[in-house]
Design a protein around this motif. Structure first.
Motif, mmCIF file in Angstrom:
data_model
loop_
_atom_site.group_PDB
_atom_site.id
_atom_site.type_symbol
_atom_site.label_atom_id
_atom_site.label_comp_id
_atom_site.label_asym_id
_atom_site.label_seq_id
_atom_site.Cartn_x
_atom_site.Cartn_y
_atom_site.Cartn_z
ATOM 1 N N ASP A 102 -15.516 1.172 -19.483
ATOM 2 C CA ASP A 102 -16.681 0.498 -18.922
ATOM 3 C C ASP A 102 -16.756 0.743 -17.411
ATOM 4 O OD1 ASP A 102 -14.366 -0.936 -18.564
ATOM 5 O OD2 ASP A 102 -15.285 -2.907 -18.821
ATOM 6 N N LEU A 103 -15.608 0.693 -16.724
ATOM 7 C CA LEU A 103 -15.606 1.003 -15.292
ATOM 8 C C LEU A 103 -15.904 2.478 -15.057
ATOM 9 C CD1 LEU A 103 -12.574 -0.965 -13.786
ATOM 10 C CD2 LEU A 103 -15.000 -1.542 -13.699
ATOM 11 N N LEU A 104 -15.305 3.342 -15.856
ATOM 12 C CA LEU A 104 -15.554 4.772 -15.723
ATOM 13 C C LEU A 104 -17.039 5.076 -15.863
ATOM 14 C CD1 LEU A 104 -14.241 7.541 -15.364
ATOM 15 C CD2 LEU A 104 -13.956 7.659 -17.851
ATOM 16 N N GLY A 105 -17.716 4.330 -16.724
ATOM 17 C CA GLY A 105 -19.157 4.517 -16.895
ATOM 18 C C GLY A 105 -19.937 4.192 -15.641
ATOM 19 N N THR A 106 -19.537 3.147 -14.923
ATOM 20 C CA THR A 106 -20.266 2.784 -13.696
ATOM 21 C C THR A 106 -20.160 3.896 -12.659
ATOM 22 O OG1 THR A 106 -18.372 1.643 -12.661
ATOM 23 C CG2 THR A 106 -19.818 0.330 -14.081
ATOM 24 N N TYR A 107 -18.984 4.525 -12.555
ATOM 25 C CA TYR A 107 -18.826 5.616 -11.596
ATOM 26 C C TYR A 107 -19.540 6.873 -12.065
ATOM 27 C CZ TYR A 107 -14.835 2.567 -10.512
ATOM 28 O OH TYR A 107 -14.036 1.492 -10.232
ATOM 29 N N ALA A 108 -19.335 7.229 -13.331
ATOM 30 C CA ALA A 108 -19.858 8.501 -13.842
ATOM 31 C C ALA A 108 -21.387 8.524 -13.841
ATOM 32 C CB ALA A 108 -19.334 8.747 -15.254
ATOM 33 N N VAL A 109 -22.018 7.468 -14.333
ATOM 34 C CA VAL A 109 -23.478 7.448 -14.397
ATOM 35 C C VAL A 109 -24.083 7.538 -13.001
ATOM 36 C CG1 VAL A 109 -25.480 6.002 -14.952
ATOM 37 C CG2 VAL A 109 -23.620 6.239 -16.596
ATOM 38 N N PRO A 117 0.830 -1.210 0.000
ATOM 39 C CA PRO A 117 0.000 0.000 0.000
ATOM 40 C C PRO A 117 0.863 1.258 0.000
ATOM 41 C CG PRO A 117 -0.068 -1.098 2.142
ATOM 42 C CD PRO A 117 0.607 -2.034 1.205
ATOM 43 N N SER A 118 0.601 2.148 -0.934
ATOM 44 C CA SER A 118 1.382 3.369 -1.081
ATOM 45 C C SER A 118 0.623 4.297 -2.015
ATOM 46 C CB SER A 118 2.761 3.055 -1.677
ATOM 47 O OG SER A 118 2.624 2.505 -2.973
ATOM 48 N N LEU A 119 1.116 5.529 -2.138
ATOM 49 C CA LEU A 119 0.503 6.463 -3.091
ATOM 50 C C LEU A 119 0.610 5.920 -4.510
ATOM 51 C CD1 LEU A 119 1.711 9.921 -1.718
ATOM 52 C CD2 LEU A 119 -0.603 8.962 -1.627
ATOM 53 N N ARG A 120 1.720 5.246 -4.793
ATOM 54 C CA ARG A 120 1.889 4.667 -6.123
ATOM 55 C C ARG A 120 0.829 3.597 -6.381
ATOM 56 N NH1 ARG A 120 6.749 0.613 -7.974
ATOM 57 N NH2 ARG A 120 5.899 0.130 -10.031
ATOM 58 N N ALA A 121 0.596 2.735 -5.376
ATOM 59 C CA ALA A 121 -0.404 1.673 -5.539
ATOM 60 C C ALA A 121 -1.798 2.266 -5.738
ATOM 61 C CB ALA A 121 -0.387 0.753 -4.319
ATOM 62 N N ILE A 122 -2.113 3.309 -4.957
ATOM 63 C CA ILE A 122 -3.410 3.969 -5.106
ATOM 64 C C ILE A 122 -3.525 4.593 -6.493
ATOM 65 C CG2 ILE A 122 -4.840 5.876 -4.282
ATOM 66 C CD1 ILE A 122 -3.662 5.331 -1.476
ATOM 67 N N GLY A 123 -2.432 5.237 -6.940
ATOM 68 C CA GLY A 123 -2.433 5.841 -8.271
ATOM 69 C C GLY A 123 -2.632 4.815 -9.371
ATOM 70 N N GLU A 124 -2.050 3.618 -9.198
ATOM 71 C CA GLU A 124 -2.240 2.543 -10.178
ATOM 72 C C GLU A 124 -3.718 2.158 -10.265
ATOM 73 O OE1 GLU A 124 0.227 -0.645 -8.925
ATOM 74 O OE2 GLU A 124 2.095 0.236 -9.701
ATOM 75 N N GLY A 125 -4.382 2.083 -9.113
ATOM 76 C CA GLY A 125 -5.801 1.749 -9.117
ATOM 77 C C GLY A 125 -6.639 2.800 -9.815
ATOM 78 N N ILE A 126 -6.361 4.083 -9.517
ATOM 79 C CA ILE A 126 -7.110 5.170 -10.147
ATOM 80 C C ILE A 126 -6.858 5.183 -11.653
ATOM 81 C CG2 ILE A 126 -7.345 7.681 -10.280
ATOM 82 C CD1 ILE A 126 -6.699 7.755 -7.270
ATOM 83 N N GLY A 127 -5.587 4.986 -12.047
ATOM 84 C CA GLY A 127 -5.262 4.953 -13.469
ATOM 85 C C GLY A 127 -5.953 3.812 -14.192
ATOM 86 N N TYR A 128 -6.002 2.641 -13.554
ATOM 87 C CA TYR A 128 -6.679 1.489 -14.148
ATOM 88 C C TYR A 128 -8.165 1.793 -14.357
ATOM 89 C CZ TYR A 128 -8.513 -3.277 -14.638
ATOM 90 O OH TYR A 128 -9.155 -4.394 -15.089
#
Length: 431
Positions: free
Chosen positions: A233-240, A216-227
């Protein structure tokens, strides 16, 4: 006879699919422990603001608890997701469960003081937000590990049903307890629920992550956000979901709507219950969901229905009309949530599941918080009806625009999507 048989078959298709419940011991443990945990938590959800208001007689003091919990939710929700991808998720559930037991014990002890301390309530609320934010990603990330890939729609439905039971029974129980025997008993019930749920978590199997998982680190969190942002398709679930909740969240207006607009203050409680009742009815008749493969399309249409129903409820000539359409809105919101969760659980790699669960938690927490602010501001500038109706109209327009922008989300098909196919093959190979 053929007609009767056909009718029985159609009813059978609507029933909740209990296959995951029968097939997986650990799924049963997660569902039962989650139900107990959520039921007890909702009792405390009523008791804590009630005690704050008793001590301060200030609505702002009660609302300030939300301000206290926002930062822990954001920071530790993301960090908890990174932890869930690196440590044994069962251990995370147990450790955070113990932390919540201790926090609840402090709140209970505070009620026993001759002069209960307000600062203890705020500090405990912030600490509980931290523990909950660390725990939830691990719990959400476990579900794909304990059921088969094709059983995820049914598993999400069963889990949603237990949460809805908590939403209906927990506040009712909490209200009765604080109104009759006091907040001490309410916190005692919450404490018992936390202890039972944590003991059940101990019975889960061990679910370790990959040997070389990312710490766990800022890099790991950034990897998740970037993914998350690379996958439309994932971005759609959050945005809608965030568009729908931000533009058409009416709950903060219910007291004024029932009292000043509909002139039925005694039936205010039914407005609060309407969405939960609609969600439960949708869940109990959701057997059809396993035959749907265009999950993105289902999320978009369900969210449009949510916004349209809220807008129509705002035009209600009487409270029963409003309750009916808020119930429809609740059912639509449940269907949207069901298919969003299926996309998450069927397509996200296990090594990313915790971090993405943290992002999911933020997406469906921050949208409603912002939506309450928008609704209240518009109502103060115009009127309660205008705020509710305009929110519904803007929600429909916003979701349509989002679906046009994210066409990959609208076209998502679980049978052919590369991420769903890969995860299906991996889980089949793993047994």
């Amino acid at each position: 006879m053929p007609v009767a048989t056909s009718f029985r078959d159609r009813l059978a298709r609507l029933r909740v699919d209990l296959t995951p419940w029968r097939a997986s011991r650990d799924f049963r443990i997660l569902v039962i422990s989650g139900t107990v945990f959520y039921l007890g938590g909702m009792v405390g959800y009523v008791a804590l603001p009630f005690q704050l208001y008793q001590l301060t007689e200030s609505n702002f003091a009660v609302g300030a608890m939300g301000l206290v919990t926002i930062a822990p939710l954001v920071i530790f929700g993301l960090y908890g997701g990174a932890l869930a991808d690196h440590v044994d998720r069962r251990k995370m559930l147990v450790i955070t469960g113990v932390a919540q037991i201790l926090i609840c014990a402090v709140l209970l002890g505070n009620t026993r003081l001759a002069d209960p301390q307000i600062w203890i309530i705020y500090v405990s609320g912030a600490l509980n937000a931290i523990a909950s934010s660390l725990q939830r990603p691990s719990r959400e990330a476990l579900f794909p590990r304990v059921v088969r890939h094709e059983q995820m729609p049914a598993a999400v439905t069963i889990s949603s049903l237990t949460m809805q039971i908590g939403q209906l029974a927990g506040p009712a129980m909490g209200g009765v307890l604080v109104g009759t025997v006091g907040v001490t008993w309410a916190f005692s019930v919450e404490l018992i629920g936390l202890v039972v749920a944590t003991l059940l978590y101990l019975r889960l199997g061990s679910y370790k992550t990959r040997e070389h998982s990312t710490p766990p680190s800022l890099r790991a969190i950034g990897e998740g956000i970037g993914y998350a942002f690379r996958r439309r398709d994932l971005l759609g679930t959050y945005a809608v979901d965030m568009v729908g909740m931000f533009l058409a969240m009416p709950i903060v207006l219910f007291p004024a709507f029932a009292t000043e607009v509909l002139k039925e203050p005694k039936l205010l409680g039914l407005l609060y219950s309407a969405e939960a009742i609609g969600a439960m009815l949708a869940t109990l008749t959701s057997g059809w969901a396993r035959r749907v493969h265009h999950h993105g399309r289902a999320v978009v249409l369900a969210t449009i229905t949510w916004g349209a129903s809220v807008g129509i409820a705002g035009l209600a000539p009487n409270i029963w009309f409003a309750i009916a359409f808020f119930a429809v809105a609740g059912g639509a919101d449940m269907i949207s949530g069901l298919f969003r969760a299926v996309i998450w659980n069927q397509t996200i790699p296990d090594e990313m599941r915790g971090r993405l669960a943290g992002i999911e938690m933020l997406s469906y927490s921050l949208g409603p918080l912002g939506g309450q602010t928008r609704s209240g501001l518009v109502a103060d500038l115009t009127s309660v009806r205008t705020s509710i109706v305009s929110g519904g109209v803007l929600c429909v327009a916003g979701v349509v625009a989002t679906a046009i922008w994210l066409r990959d989300f609208w076209g998502y098909d679980a049978r052919t999507d590369e991420h769903a196919v890969r995860e299906r093959e991996l889980r089949t190979t793993a047994g």
